[in-house]
Design a protein around this motif. Structure first.
Motif, mmCIF file in Angstrom:
data_model
loop_
_atom_site.group_PDB
_atom_site.id
_atom_site.type_symbol
_atom_site.label_atom_id
_atom_site.label_comp_id
_atom_site.label_asym_id
_atom_site.label_seq_id
_atom_site.Cartn_x
_atom_site.Cartn_y
_atom_site.Cartn_z
ATOM 1 N N THR A 119 0.838 -1.209 0.000
ATOM 2 C CA THR A 119 0.000 0.000 0.000
ATOM 3 C C THR A 119 0.867 1.251 0.000
ATOM 4 O OG1 THR A 119 -0.196 -0.211 2.415
ATOM 5 C CG2 THR A 119 -2.009 -1.082 1.081
ATOM 6 N N GLU A 120 1.341 1.677 1.165
ATOM 7 C CA GLU A 120 2.153 2.896 1.232
ATOM 8 C C GLU A 120 3.562 2.560 1.710
ATOM 9 O OE1 GLU A 120 0.000 6.746 2.205
ATOM 10 O OE2 GLU A 120 -1.288 5.287 3.227
ATOM 11 N N LEU A 167 4.559 16.208 -7.759
ATOM 12 C CA LEU A 167 3.677 15.161 -7.256
ATOM 13 C C LEU A 167 4.395 13.863 -6.911
ATOM 14 C CD1 LEU A 167 0.492 15.458 -9.499
ATOM 15 C CD2 LEU A 167 0.936 16.484 -7.264
ATOM 16 N N VAL A 168 5.671 13.749 -7.234
ATOM 17 C CA VAL A 168 6.342 12.462 -7.039
ATOM 18 C C VAL A 168 7.052 12.305 -5.687
ATOM 19 C CG1 VAL A 168 6.627 12.137 -9.513
ATOM 20 C CG2 VAL A 168 8.463 13.207 -8.211
ATOM 21 N N PRO A 169 7.177 13.345 -4.836
ATOM 22 C CA PRO A 169 7.925 13.143 -3.590
ATOM 23 C C PRO A 169 7.419 12.011 -2.706
ATOM 24 C CG PRO A 169 7.764 15.477 -3.993
ATOM 25 C CD PRO A 169 6.910 14.792 -5.035
ATOM 26 N N LYS A 170 6.105 11.782 -2.641
ATOM 27 C CA LYS A 170 5.621 10.683 -1.807
ATOM 28 C C LYS A 170 6.094 9.344 -2.353
ATOM 29 C CE LYS A 170 1.487 8.731 0.347
ATOM 30 N NZ LYS A 170 0.021 8.867 0.562
ATOM 31 N N VAL A 171 6.122 9.213 -3.669
ATOM 32 C CA VAL A 171 6.652 7.998 -4.281
ATOM 33 C C VAL A 171 8.141 7.875 -3.966
ATOM 34 C CG1 VAL A 171 6.963 6.727 -6.440
ATOM 35 C CG2 VAL A 171 4.929 8.157 -6.118
ATOM 36 N N ASP A 172 8.870 8.974 -4.092
ATOM 37 C CA ASP A 172 10.300 8.962 -3.781
ATOM 38 C C ASP A 172 10.553 8.520 -2.341
ATOM 39 O OD1 ASP A 172 10.850 9.867 -6.327
ATOM 40 O OD2 ASP A 172 11.100 11.963 -5.743
ATOM 41 N N LEU A 173 9.708 9.003 -1.433
ATOM 42 C CA LEU A 173 9.873 8.667 -0.015
ATOM 43 C C LEU A 173 9.835 7.163 0.195
ATOM 44 C CD1 LEU A 173 9.943 9.393 3.021
ATOM 45 C CD2 LEU A 173 7.447 9.609 2.911
ATOM 46 N N TYR A 174 8.854 6.503 -0.410
ATOM 47 C CA TYR A 174 8.688 5.076 -0.146
ATOM 48 C C TYR A 174 9.573 4.188 -1.008
ATOM 49 C CZ TYR A 174 4.762 6.415 2.780
ATOM 50 O OH TYR A 174 3.978 6.962 3.767
ATOM 51 N N GLN A 189 18.756 12.775 1.917
ATOM 52 C CA GLN A 189 18.888 12.657 0.474
ATOM 53 C C GLN A 189 18.095 13.736 -0.248
ATOM 54 O OE1 GLN A 189 19.165 8.160 -0.802
ATOM 55 N NE2 GLN A 189 17.293 8.477 0.354
ATOM 56 N N CYS A 190 18.611 14.136 -1.390
ATOM 57 C CA CYS A 190 17.849 14.915 -2.355
ATOM 58 C C CYS A 190 17.683 14.067 -3.607
ATOM 59 C CB CYS A 190 18.563 16.220 -2.703
ATOM 60 S SG CYS A 190 18.441 17.484 -1.429
ATOM 61 N N VAL A 191 16.447 13.835 -3.988
ATOM 62 C CA VAL A 191 16.162 13.200 -5.276
ATOM 63 C C VAL A 191 15.900 14.337 -6.245
ATOM 64 C CG1 VAL A 191 14.714 11.602 -6.545
ATOM 65 C CG2 VAL A 191 15.181 11.204 -4.112
ATOM 66 N N GLN A 192 16.831 14.553 -7.154
ATOM 67 C CA GLN A 192 16.785 15.690 -8.059
ATOM 68 C C GLN A 192 16.451 15.214 -9.463
ATOM 69 O OE1 GLN A 192 17.404 19.188 -7.372
ATOM 70 N NE2 GLN A 192 16.523 19.334 -9.420
ATOM 71 N N VAL A 222 13.069 18.921 -6.900
ATOM 72 C CA VAL A 222 13.792 18.205 -5.862
ATOM 73 C C VAL A 222 12.816 17.657 -4.829
ATOM 74 C CG1 VAL A 222 14.156 20.294 -4.468
ATOM 75 C CG2 VAL A 222 15.695 18.327 -4.191
ATOM 76 N N ALA A 223 13.124 16.472 -4.314
ATOM 77 C CA ALA A 223 12.459 15.928 -3.129
ATOM 78 C C ALA A 223 13.537 15.725 -2.070
ATOM 79 C CB ALA A 223 11.767 14.612 -3.443
ATOM 80 N N PHE A 224 13.387 16.400 -0.927
ATOM 81 C CA PHE A 224 14.323 16.258 0.195
ATOM 82 C C PHE A 224 13.762 15.209 1.145
ATOM 83 C CE2 PHE A 224 15.229 17.545 4.630
ATOM 84 C CZ PHE A 224 16.606 17.360 4.631
#
Length: 383
Positions: free
Chosen positions: A26-27, A146-153, A162-165, A173-175
């Motif tokens: 799920t998440e 919209l992708v940071p939640k996906v990046d988190l999991y 981390q920074c996902v750039q 960027v997602a921090f």
């Protein structure tokens, strides 16, 4: 297990990235298994029409409808080409952004992606989820990123800040703080131009014979013009605090023409112009990190087309070390098991999966939305 195809064409308008994955969980327990991916190019007349509309060309409503249909048909063809004989249960299609306007109090934002989900669902026979940004915008958010939640999991780590750039046409960027720790909250925002201005420069300098600077090899032969770079970096967007988002409306043809005009007094060679524009992307990222991250990242994971630009990657690593006085590892998401070329397409497969399960897909701390929101509209084929 659900087999999903994720589809996206970004602000570079260089083709449709299609990723096929198997998703379970799920998440926090979500698992994504890579099956296959491909980039399906737009027919050149369609690509030029999209770029013209993004640049502000006026079209009739009839032409608009034809363009929307043509994009949907191309997305559907990309999905079917990737699917082959595989049984696919769901498609998540981001579509093609042609206009993006961030919110301005009290006015909600607006973001328009073409490629109707109903057409994709009907042509493929597969339930399709589209129009992901509308739910976040309705909740007062930017509709991006919209992708940071996906990046988190998918990319969260217990030990690293981390920074996902992502470096597509626009950078974002997602921090991600270390997972499972009492640390700053996750953040995410658009950093400014990614490949957009570099690609426009290459097309301009080659009279359309090339679309991008492969591996940054052309820019690597030049020397950035620091006075010109300093002038460009005065743009308010770079210094505006998050949440924030942008697109070709700001960093597109008009901005590039201004860059050419600004560069005229310096008589730059093509190599120097590309080096300076590449440095603008690097400095945009660096300024945003230095100004708005709560702590320095211990590593940066690149994805998108810019992750394959080794000159840009090297310049970013050098610049971050200069800013922080310590080494910052600049890798790609490939190094952590997520395909860097197709990470955004994978993300929209996951967002479609969450929408089907009734799980909110946005992170309000990243988009500025008032509440978590379900993202996407569900289209079921009528067979």
């Amino acid at each position: 297990m659900t087999r999903v195809i994720g589809l996206i064409s970004g602000t570079s308008v260089d083709g449709i990235d299609a990723a096929m994955v198997d998703i379970t969980g799920t998440e926090s327990d979500i698992q994504v298994e890579w099956i296959a991916g491909t980039t399906y190019p737009y027919p050149e007349p369609l690509r030029q029409k999209i770029l013209a509309v993004c640049a502000g060309d006026a079209i009739s409503m009839a032409e608009f409808a034809e363009l929307d249909d043509a994009i949907a048909q191309t997305f559907a063809h990309a999905a079917l080409t990737l699917q082959g004989d595989n049984p696919v249960e769901l498609i998540g299609s981001h579509g093609q952004t042609v206009y993006h306007r961030p919110p301005q109090t009290p006015q909600l934002g607006y973001s328009l992606q073409l490629g109707r989900g109903a057409v994709i669902a009907q042509l493929t026979g597969i339930p399709t989820i589209t129009n992901f940004r509308a739910g976040d915008i309705a909740a007062g958010g930017q509709g991006a990123p919209l992708v940071p939640k996906v990046d988190l999991y998918l990319l969260g780590d217990r030990h690293h800040y981390q920074c996902v750039q992502n470096i597509g046409g626009i950078g974002n960027v997602a921090f991600i703080p270390p997972t499972g720790s009492d640390s700053p909250q996750m953040l995410g925002w658009d950093t400014g131009p990614g490949n957009s201005l570099i690609d426009l420069a290459v097309e301009y300098l080659t009279n359309g014979e090339a679309a991008y600077d492969r591996d940054g090899a052309w820019a690597a032969q030049g020397v950035p013009c620091q006075p010109l770079l300093d002038h460009w970096l005065q743009h308010p967007f770079f210094h505006e605090p998050p949440p924030k988002s942008t697109g070709r409306e700001l960093f597109g043809w008009d901005y590039f023409r201004d860059c050419l005009s600004d560069a005229e007094p310096y008589s730059l060679s093509p190599e120097d112009l590309l080096a300076t524009l590449t440095e603008l992307t690097v400095e945009a990222i660096a300024i945003n990190y230095r100004s708005f991250l709560p702590v320095p990242p211990s590593r940066v994971l690149l994805c998108g087309g810019g992750s394959r630009n080794s000159y840009l990657k090297q310049r970013l690593q050098t610049r971050l070390q200069e800013i922080y006085g310590q080494s910052v590892a600049v890798l790609t998401t490939d190094d952590t098991g997520v395909n860097a070329d197709f990470k955004e397409a994978i993300a929209f497969a996951v967002l479609a999966y969450w929408r089907q399960q009734g799980v909110p897909g946005n992170l309000p701390e990243c988009t500025g939305a008032k509440v978590p929101a379900l993202l996407g509209e569900i289209h079921t084929p009528i067979l």
